[in-house]
Design a protein around this motif. Structure first.
Motif, PDB file in Angstrom:
ATOM      1  N   GLY A  89       0.795  -1.219   0.000  1.00  0.00           N
ATOM      2  CA  GLY A  89       0.000   0.000   0.000  1.00  0.00           C
ATOM      3  C   GLY A  89       0.822   1.261   0.000  1.00  0.00           C
ATOM      4  N   ASP A  90       2.097   1.161   0.373  1.00  0.00           N
ATOM      5  CA  ASP A  90       2.940   2.350   0.385  1.00  0.00           C
ATOM      6  C   ASP A  90       3.158   2.866  -1.032  1.00  0.00           C
ATOM      7  N   PRO A  91       3.216   4.199  -1.222  1.00  0.00           N
ATOM      8  CA  PRO A  91       3.496   4.737  -2.550  1.00  0.00           C
ATOM      9  C   PRO A  91       4.979   4.633  -2.895  1.00  0.00           C
ATOM     10  N   VAL A  92       5.242   4.372  -4.156  1.00  0.00           N
ATOM     11  CA  VAL A  92       6.599   4.354  -4.699  1.00  0.00           C
ATOM     12  C   VAL A  92       6.667   5.436  -5.775  1.00  0.00           C
ATOM     13  N   THR A  93       7.695   6.261  -5.729  1.00  0.00           N
ATOM     14  CA  THR A  93       7.861   7.335  -6.709  1.00  0.00           C
ATOM     15  C   THR A  93       8.763   6.864  -7.836  1.00  0.00           C
ATOM     16  N   LEU A  94       8.255   6.982  -9.071  1.00  0.00           N
ATOM     17  CA  LEU A  94       9.024   6.595 -10.255  1.00  0.00           C
ATOM     18  C   LEU A  94       9.849   7.750 -10.792  1.00  0.00           C
TER      19      LEU A  94
END
Length: 360
Positions: free
Chosen positions: A320-325
């Motif tokens: 559920g954690d966001p990952v930044t591309l």
């Protein structure tokens, strides 16, 4: 259908970056380039932000210009590929759309097509780009011909495009500037030469109108690929959630083609973004993403809907954690370099199925 991947746009960064244009090219008119859906950021969305700040908008084709006029934007519009036929020419005159003239067929249409009112023309010279434009040696003759054309608001604006501005030390830049200046010397009309790279690095090119594009969106127009060095702020922050975390053993492989083999017991995160969302398929193992504020390497091949990343050094990461591309802390230019392409390519490729959110 929208995906969990999200392109979050910080619209205030657009205003900041246009301010950097004015700092770098003081006193010049700014023709903000918003073609190709504003480099993937949304044509009308960006136009609403920049309309109070820019002196005009540049687009690629008449359809884009008509969309802006249909949405109520009345500031100057420049169609950089000009008109293709008499219908588009009449439309440009009717809706007060400025056109670039770069080809003999356009000159013939100007001479033979009845128009509701004269229109503003930018006359493009090819000084070394080798793409669109008339030979610089014809400038005086073209100027004389247009002066005799009642369909054209006088005088035309002179323009050219620099082929190597992203590498400002290259001799081709000075050669093109010399060619343009010699060709237009003594001819009436404003001048426009500078794109984003030459706005920042080639003051001699600034002329009367500058045409910033990629720098408005916070990416670097120069080969050094460091937007922060030029005071630019990223507008797009591309993120996607972790949808699974798996523990793999030493020697296990990850992804199609088994191109990555775990060199240690590895915590593998699966992120809900892939090449169908616009993330480049051909980035190599080790390409960074951000988990929180820390970097983690991509492992395995990019799939249509998923990528896999090494979370071994990120024990706090959870599903559920966001990952930044790309975005704040991870310039799109860096990902473009890993993909052996340019930031323009990545920004324009973000797919419609990616959610878009905004903040001022």
């Amino acid at each position: 259908m929208k995906r969990a991947a999200r392109a979050h746009l910080r619209l205030g960064a657009l205003e900041h970056n246009l301010g950097r244009v004015r700092e770098a090219a003081p006193g010049r008119r700014v023709m903000a380039v918003i073609k190709a859906e504003a480099y993937g950021h949304g044509l009308l969305r960006v136009a609403h932000v920049l309309a109070p700040l820019a002196d005009g908008f540049a687009v690629s084709c008449m359809d884009e210009a008509e969309a802006l006029r249909g949405a109520g934007f009345r500031l100057p519009l420049l169609v950089m590929q000009g008109f293709k036929n008499d219908r588009e020419l009449r439309q440009a005159a009717r809706e007060d759309i400025t056109v670039v003239v770069h080809d003999e067929s356009q000159l013939r249409l100007l001479e033979t097509t009845p128009l509701s009112s004269p229109l503003q023309v930018w006359l493009k010279l090819d000084t070394g780009m080798g793409r669109l434009g008339f030979s610089a040696t014809r400038a005086a003759a073209l100027h004389g011909g247009l002066q005799r054309c009642a369909q054209v608001v006088q005088p035309p604006v002179w323009m050219t495009h620099l082929a190597c501005a992203d590498e400002p030390e290259r001799p081709e830049n000075a050669a093109q500037l010399n060619r343009f200046e010699a060709a237009t010397q003594g001819l009436s009309g404003l001048r426009s030469l500078a794109n984003s790279a030459s706005i920042l690095a080639l003051p001699r090119s600034h002329g009367d109108w500058v045409r910033p594009g990629i720098m408005l969106y916070g990416a670097s127009p120069l080969a050094d690929r460091d937007p922060a060095r030029h005071g630019l702020e990223p507008v797009m922050h591309l993120q996607a959630p972790l949808v699974a975390i798996q523990d793999r053993s030493l020697g296990d492989t990850v992804g199609y083609g088994a191109t990555f083999q775990c060199p240690r017991p590895t915590r593998v995160g699966v992120v809900a973004i892939g090449y169908a969302d616009g993330y480049p398929r051909h980035v190599p193992n080790g390409t960074p993403v951000l988990v929180g504020a820390s970097r983690a390497p991509l492992i395995g091949r990019v799939s249509m809907d998923m990528i896999t990343v090494d979370l071994t050094d990120h024990p706090q990461a959870a599903v559920g954690d966001p990952v930044t591309l790309w975005g704040e802390g991870l310039p799109v230019d860096e990902i473009a370099a890993a993909a052996e392409t340019i930031s323009y390519d990545l920004l324009c490729a973000v797919a419609d199925r990616v959610q878009v959110t905004t903040q001022p």
